[in-house]
Design an enzyme around this catalytic site. Structure first.
Site, PDB file in Angstrom:
ATOM      1  N   ASP A 162      -5.433  -1.170  -8.090  1.00 22.27           N
ATOM      2  CA  ASP A 162      -5.209  -2.180  -7.038  1.00 22.27           C
ATOM      3  C   ASP A 162      -6.130  -3.350  -7.347  1.00 22.27           C
ATOM      4  O   ASP A 162      -7.164  -3.546  -6.717  1.00 22.27           O
ATOM      5  CB  ASP A 162      -5.525  -1.567  -5.677  1.00 22.27           C
ATOM      6  CG  ASP A 162      -5.207  -2.513  -4.537  1.00 22.27           C
ATOM      7  OD1 ASP A 162      -4.559  -3.545  -4.768  1.00 22.27           O
ATOM      8  OD2 ASP A 162      -5.634  -2.222  -3.402  1.00 22.27           O
ATOM      9  N   SER A 163      -5.737  -4.109  -8.367  1.00 22.73           N
ATOM     10  CA  SER A 163      -6.625  -5.144  -8.900  1.00 22.73           C
ATOM     11  C   SER A 163      -6.294  -6.511  -8.330  1.00 22.73           C
ATOM     12  O   SER A 163      -5.216  -6.717  -7.773  1.00 22.73           O
ATOM     13  CB  SER A 163      -6.452  -5.210 -10.419  1.00 22.73           C
ATOM     14  OG  SER A 163      -5.124  -5.595 -10.708  1.00 22.73           O
ATOM     15  N   ASP A 174      -5.541 -10.473  -9.579  1.00 26.90           N
ATOM     16  CA  ASP A 174      -4.694 -10.915 -10.692  1.00 26.90           C
ATOM     17  C   ASP A 174      -5.551 -11.133 -11.941  1.00 26.90           C
ATOM     18  O   ASP A 174      -6.779 -11.135 -11.857  1.00 26.90           O
ATOM     19  CB  ASP A 174      -3.942 -12.185 -10.267  1.00 26.90           C
ATOM     20  CG  ASP A 174      -2.832 -11.836  -9.299  1.00 26.90           C
ATOM     21  OD1 ASP A 174      -1.758 -11.449  -9.770  1.00 26.90           O
ATOM     22  OD2 ASP A 174      -3.056 -11.909  -8.078  1.00 26.90           O
ATOM     23  N   HIS A 214       0.814  -1.218   0.000  1.00 28.44           N
ATOM     24  CA  HIS A 214       0.000   0.000   0.000  1.00 28.44           C
ATOM     25  C   HIS A 214       0.848   1.269   0.000  1.00 28.44           C
ATOM     26  O   HIS A 214       0.512   2.248  -0.672  1.00 28.44           O
ATOM     27  CB  HIS A 214      -0.977  -0.018   1.192  1.00 28.44           C
ATOM     28  CG  HIS A 214      -2.043  -1.053   1.042  1.00 28.44           C
ATOM     29  ND1 HIS A 214      -2.547  -1.795   2.085  1.00 28.44           N
ATOM     30  CD2 HIS A 214      -2.693  -1.502  -0.068  1.00 28.44           C
ATOM     31  CE1 HIS A 214      -3.463  -2.639   1.633  1.00 28.44           C
ATOM     32  NE2 HIS A 214      -3.563  -2.478   0.336  1.00 28.44           N
TER      33      HIS A 214
HETATM   34  N1  SAM Z   1      -3.535  -6.225  -3.111  1.00 29.09           N
HETATM   35  C1  SAM Z   1      -4.270  -7.202  -3.803  1.00 29.09           C
HETATM   36  C2  SAM Z   1      -3.442  -8.108  -4.654  1.00 29.09           C
HETATM   37  O1  SAM Z   1      -2.675  -7.671  -5.462  1.00 29.09           O
HETATM   38  O2  SAM Z   1      -3.578  -9.294  -4.491  1.00 29.09           O
HETATM   39  C3  SAM Z   1      -5.471  -6.676  -4.490  1.00 29.09           C
HETATM   40  C4  SAM Z   1      -6.407  -6.116  -3.467  1.00 29.09           C
HETATM   41  S1  SAM Z   1      -8.015  -5.650  -3.788  1.00 29.09           S
HETATM   42  C5  SAM Z   1      -8.805  -6.748  -2.643  1.00 29.09           C
HETATM   43  C6  SAM Z   1      -8.489  -6.158  -5.408  1.00 29.09           C
HETATM   44  C7  SAM Z   1      -9.924  -5.752  -5.683  1.00 29.09           C
HETATM   45  O3  SAM Z   1     -10.127  -5.610  -7.092  1.00 29.09           O
HETATM   46  C8  SAM Z   1     -10.967  -6.756  -5.192  1.00 29.09           C
HETATM   47  O4  SAM Z   1     -11.682  -6.189  -4.117  1.00 29.09           O
HETATM   48  C9  SAM Z   1     -11.855  -6.999  -6.437  1.00 29.09           C
HETATM   49  O5  SAM Z   1     -13.230  -7.093  -6.129  1.00 29.09           O
HETATM   50  C10 SAM Z   1     -11.531  -5.769  -7.280  1.00 29.09           C
HETATM   51  N2  SAM Z   1     -11.836  -5.922  -8.722  1.00 29.09           N
HETATM   52  C11 SAM Z   1     -11.638  -7.021  -9.492  1.00 29.09           C
HETATM   53  N3  SAM Z   1     -12.060  -6.796 -10.746  1.00 29.09           N
HETATM   54  C12 SAM Z   1     -12.528  -5.522 -10.789  1.00 29.09           C
HETATM   55  C13 SAM Z   1     -13.091  -4.708 -11.813  1.00 29.09           C
HETATM   56  N4  SAM Z   1     -13.266  -5.180 -13.051  1.00 29.09           N
HETATM   57  N5  SAM Z   1     -13.445  -3.428 -11.507  1.00 29.09           N
HETATM   58  C14 SAM Z   1     -13.259  -2.951 -10.235  1.00 29.09           C
HETATM   59  N6  SAM Z   1     -12.754  -3.685  -9.232  1.00 29.09           N
HETATM   60  C15 SAM Z   1     -12.374  -4.948  -9.494  1.00 29.09           C
END
Ligand code: SAM
Length: 291
Positions: free
Chosen positions: A158-159, A161, A64
């Site tokens: 912050d997606s 994978d 972060h």
């Molecule tokens: N730090 C983490 C990692 O690299 O493993 C990622 C953390 S965060 C929890 C990732 C977030 O991306 C999730 O809450 C997921 O729901 C969100 N996410 C996945 N696809 C998405 C999309 N198309 N649009 C917006 N958010 C998305």
């Protein structure tokens, strides 16, 4: 305490890392993914989505801090910040520590992750929910950047994978949308996996960046739970000077921001752009693809 169950991360072909769960705190099938939270003796509380580690209370500071402070301090005047994904809200908390930020918009697809994190990760996100600058949008990140009439100085992706709902966040279409909503002089950073384990992911992203931005590359951070070497954070901007802001200037900005960090320092910021040769070659491969 005796471990009751083991959770394996199944992200990489032929290799898996597993955690002993001393206690399962929560398990839910949300509308978008399978969420599990458990306690582990080494990493504290661990959140997994679809069997992939997302965040742990012990090492979240590395990811972060590096995903937020590097672009925000390199930019120097980030007022409008956009986070795509970031459901646990630990990144939003770090970004909101910058008083220069007037509004932080977070576009997360899965409300259940945010609600869940507010309840279970208060020590790393409670400040977010009390901050009037925080603006949460529940939507697909791709659709948001394709349609929004807002513009941003810094975009932090912050997606998850590139499997499941997160896979669209690694496409050229998405990065083009990010470029569309980026102000001149703005910068986009992305979660880009561990290059040793996910080389193609880095080559593909840099290839897309290079077709859209004057500067396409990555910087690095060592996150203990993202095993296999350093993690790449994608870097895309039309301002080619942003990666070269001097340590003296970063020191001034860091002091003015009054941040209390555990990983980030201006010296680490500068060093993060120095790439080991095998990673540099992946970045070059991506850039050549766009040429
Ligand atoms: N730090 C983490 C990692 O690299 O493993 C990622 C953390 S965060 C929890 C990732 C977030 O991306 C999730 O809450 C997921 O729901 C969100 N996410 C996945 N696809 C998405 C999309 N198309 N649009 C917006 N958010 C998305």
């Amino acid at each position: 305490m005796t471990a009751t169950k083991t959770f394996a991360e199944v992200l990489h072909k032929g290799f898996r890392v597993s955690f002993d769960a001393d206690r399962i705190l929560y398990e839910q099938k949300t509308e978008h993914q399978h969420l599990v939270l458990f306690e582990n003796a080494c990493f504290g509380r661990v959140l997994m989505l679809d069997d992939i580690t997302q965040v742990t209370t012990a090492d979240e500071f590395v990811y972060h801090e590096m995903l937020s402070h590097v672009p925000i301090l390199a930019h120097g005047n980030a007022r409008q910040v956009l986070i795509i994904g970031g459901g646990d809200c630990g990144l939003a908390e770090e970004a909101l520590k910058h008083e220069t930020v007037e509004r932080l918009t977070q576009v997360e697809i899965d409300r259940a992750v945010v609600d869940f994190a507010a309840e279970h990760f208060a020590e790393m996100n409670a400040a977010v929910f009390e901050d009037a600058r925080f603006d949460l949008v529940i939507a697909d990140g791709v659709e948001f950047v394709a349609a929004s009439d807002r513009r941003f100085d810094v975009i932090l992706v912050d997606s998850t994978d590139p499997v499941g709902p997160g896979s669209v966040l690694f496409t050229k279409e998405f990065y083009a949308g990010c470029r569309r909503v980026l102000r001149p002089g703005g910068v986009l950073v992305t979660q880009n996996g561990v290059p040793f384990m996910q080389a193609d992911e880095l080559v593909d992203s840099v290839g897309h960046f290079a077709g859209l931005f004057a500067d396409a590359g990555c910087y690095l951070a060592t996150v203990p739970t993202y095993v296999g070497g350093q993690m790449a954070l994608g870097w895309a901007t039309d301002d080619t000077g942003l990666r070269n802001v001097s340590e003296a200037v970063l020191n001034e900005r860091f002091a003015a921001a009054n941040l209390d960090t555990s990983y980030y320092t201006p010296a680490v910021h500068r060093a993060a752009f120095a790439l080991p040769r095998y990673i540099d070659e992946l970045v070059e491969k991506g850039r050549r693809r766009a040429a």
